[in-house]
Design an enzyme around this catalytic site. Sequence first.
Site, PDB file in Angstrom:
ATOM      1  CE1 TYR A  26       3.682   4.589  -9.923  1.00 21.61           C
ATOM      2  CE2 TYR A  26       1.488   4.734 -11.135  1.00 21.61           C
ATOM      3  CZ  TYR A  26       2.536   3.967 -10.549  1.00 21.61           C
ATOM      4  OH  TYR A  26       2.354   2.585 -10.144  1.00 21.61           O
ATOM      5  CB  VAL A  74      -4.004  -2.900  -6.163  1.00 24.54           C
ATOM      6  CG1 VAL A  74      -3.915  -4.145  -5.226  1.00 24.54           C
ATOM      7  CG2 VAL A  74      -3.636  -3.472  -7.548  1.00 24.54           C
TER       8      VAL A  74
HETATM    9  P1  NDP Z   1       2.737  -0.276  -1.142  1.00 27.40           P
HETATM   10  O1  NDP Z   1       3.276   1.079  -0.952  1.00 27.40           O
HETATM   11  O2  NDP Z   1       1.648  -1.094  -0.428  1.00 27.40           O
HETATM   12  O3  NDP Z   1       4.054  -1.234  -1.327  1.00 27.40           O
HETATM   13  C1  NDP Z   1       4.941  -0.506  -1.981  1.00 27.40           C
HETATM   14  C2  NDP Z   1       6.379  -1.502  -1.595  1.00 27.40           C
HETATM   15  O4  NDP Z   1       7.646  -1.042  -2.241  1.00 27.40           O
HETATM   16  C3  NDP Z   1       6.583  -1.347  -0.103  1.00 27.40           C
HETATM   17  O5  NDP Z   1       6.987  -2.719   0.159  1.00 27.40           O
HETATM   18  C4  NDP Z   1       7.983  -0.473   0.026  1.00 27.40           C
HETATM   19  O6  NDP Z   1       8.939  -1.149   0.996  1.00 27.40           O
HETATM   20  C5  NDP Z   1       8.739  -1.037  -1.164  1.00 27.40           C
HETATM   21  N1  NDP Z   1       9.474   0.216  -1.631  1.00 27.40           N
HETATM   22  C6  NDP Z   1       9.161   1.412  -2.053  1.00 27.40           C
HETATM   23  N2  NDP Z   1      10.244   2.327  -1.988  1.00 27.40           N
HETATM   24  C7  NDP Z   1      11.298   1.616  -1.748  1.00 27.40           C
HETATM   25  C8  NDP Z   1      12.789   1.539  -1.986  1.00 27.40           C
HETATM   26  N3  NDP Z   1      13.281   2.767  -2.185  1.00 27.40           N
HETATM   27  N4  NDP Z   1      13.436   0.635  -1.625  1.00 27.40           N
HETATM   28  C9  NDP Z   1      13.052  -0.464  -1.414  1.00 27.40           C
HETATM   29  N5  NDP Z   1      11.744  -0.806  -1.478  1.00 27.40           N
HETATM   30  C10 NDP Z   1      10.949   0.106  -1.716  1.00 27.40           C
HETATM   31  O7  NDP Z   1       2.235  -0.222  -2.843  1.00 27.40           O
HETATM   32  P2  NDP Z   1       1.943  -1.454  -3.825  1.00 27.40           P
HETATM   33  O8  NDP Z   1       1.863  -2.771  -2.979  1.00 27.40           O
HETATM   34  O9  NDP Z   1       0.511  -1.011  -4.398  1.00 27.40           O
HETATM   35  O10 NDP Z   1       2.889  -1.279  -4.966  1.00 27.40           O
HETATM   36  C11 NDP Z   1       3.509  -2.177  -5.355  1.00 27.40           C
HETATM   37  C12 NDP Z   1       3.986  -2.218  -6.797  1.00 27.40           C
HETATM   38  O11 NDP Z   1       2.959  -2.440  -7.509  1.00 27.40           O
HETATM   39  C13 NDP Z   1       4.468  -0.813  -7.391  1.00 27.40           C
HETATM   40  O12 NDP Z   1       5.339  -1.033  -8.330  1.00 27.40           O
HETATM   41  C14 NDP Z   1       3.339  -0.003  -7.645  1.00 27.40           C
HETATM   42  O13 NDP Z   1       3.927   1.052  -8.541  1.00 27.40           O
HETATM   43  C15 NDP Z   1       2.693  -1.200  -8.603  1.00 27.40           C
HETATM   44  N6  NDP Z   1       0.968  -0.969  -8.828  1.00 27.40           N
HETATM   45  C16 NDP Z   1       0.280  -0.558  -7.983  1.00 27.40           C
HETATM   46  C17 NDP Z   1      -0.963  -0.426  -7.986  1.00 27.40           C
HETATM   47  C18 NDP Z   1      -1.959   0.218  -7.089  1.00 27.40           C
HETATM   48  O14 NDP Z   1      -3.079   0.728  -7.162  1.00 27.40           O
HETATM   49  N7  NDP Z   1      -1.739  -0.184  -5.617  1.00 27.40           N
HETATM   50  C19 NDP Z   1      -1.435  -0.496  -9.317  1.00 27.40           C
HETATM   51  C20 NDP Z   1      -0.450  -0.776 -10.293  1.00 27.40           C
HETATM   52  C21 NDP Z   1       0.803  -1.015 -10.145  1.00 27.40           C
HETATM   53  P3  NDP Z   1       9.510  -0.265   2.175  1.00 27.40           P
HETATM   54  O15 NDP Z   1       8.699   0.996   2.431  1.00 27.40           O
HETATM   55  O16 NDP Z   1       9.545  -1.107   3.221  1.00 27.40           O
HETATM   56  O17 NDP Z   1      10.967   0.011   1.580  1.00 27.40           O
HETATM   57  C1  8X3 Z   2      -1.145   2.424  -9.916  1.00 32.29           C
HETATM   58  C2  8X3 Z   2      -2.493   2.704 -10.674  1.00 32.29           C
HETATM   59  O1  8X3 Z   2      -4.001   4.327 -11.837  1.00 32.29           O
HETATM   60  O2  8X3 Z   2      -2.550   5.095 -10.025  1.00 32.29           O
HETATM   61  O3  8X3 Z   2      -0.132   2.205 -10.818  1.00 32.29           O
HETATM   62  O4  8X3 Z   2      -1.682   4.643 -12.011  1.00 32.29           O
HETATM   63  S1  8X3 Z   2      -2.615   4.474 -11.033  1.00 32.29           S
END
Ligand code: NDP
Ligand code: 8X3
Length: 249
Positions: free
Chosen positions: A150, A183
């Site tokens: 990741y 988040v």
């Molecule tokens: P969620 O799981 O809540 O949302 C993820 C989103 O990505 C969903 O809308 C999902 O839609 C979409 N997604 C996942 N796989 C696919 C795919 N194969 N094709 C199309 N869409 C896809 O997570 P977050 O909102 O937390 O994550 C959003 C971004 O933020 C990511 O890039 C994550 O790595 C990043 N992030 C998150 C953090 C956290 O702590 N939550 C911290 C730092 C970064 P669907 O399943 O409908 O396709």
């Molecule tokens: C998501 C946050 O700390 O799990 O990107 O990598 S962490």
Amino acid sequence: MKTALITGATSGIGRATAIKLAENNYRLVICGRREERLEELKSQLSHFTEVHTLAFDVRDKEAVFAAIESLPEAFSTIDILVNNAGNAHGLDPIQTGNPDDWDAMIDINVKGLLYVSKAVIPQMTERKSGHIINIGSIAGLEVYPNGNVYCASKHAVDAITKGMRMDLNQFGIRVGAINPGMVETEFSEVRFKGDTERAANVYKGVAALQPEDISDVIHFVVSRPYHVNIADLMILPTAQASATILKRD
Ligand code: NDP
Ligand code: 8X3
């Protein structure tokens, strides 16, 4: 009115960003695989702005290009691309990690982001304007135990963002990264494959960021005057000092 295309708009950060931008009068193209959720969000936001849904898997190169190609005239000029779709799959040491999880993270977080960008960038270079925001992570700036692939995928997002900014500079296109820490979204449920108890434990005792904390910042970034490019931001909960240092109450 500017048009923003947001990937991963069915949940978490992407969904909150869609809501925030709709409330601020951006026309939206919302993307994700879960069509029902897209339609639900569309009906929720339609009294603010015009919304078009695109259901596709970012791993599927042909589907990505066909989806962008299919945009009706009114939505076809993308001013802002928010490359947000992504997830962690598993949290295992490298020696016991599941190669299917590795494929998912590389295919979605890295290759998916590239496919969507490749489908959108030509119209931006043609117009000599546009704004691309890539959602990276603290995991793209640090590596933590068991985060191996990741973290690699998010380090790739960091490198791609920097590379895009260099290559697209001559076209006057803004490129930036938002790198959140923890988040509270469906992220951990996906990482732990539906184990809701394990997912809830990630956020136990921590005032984690909420998706709206990030969407507020995204709105700030896109609403700067055009000569201002917020190139790179790391946003942490106050309770988090690094990928591994967390104050739990
Ligand atoms: P969620 O799981 O809540 O949302 C993820 C989103 O990505 C969903 O809308 C999902 O839609 C979409 N997604 C996942 N796989 C696919 C795919 N194969 N094709 C199309 N869409 C896809 O997570 P977050 O909102 O937390 O994550 C959003 C971004 O933020 C990511 O890039 C994550 O790595 C990043 N992030 C998150 C953090 C956290 O702590 N939550 C911290 C730092 C970064 P669907 O399943 O409908 O396709
Ligand atoms: C998501 C946050 O700390 O799990 O990107 O990598 S962490």
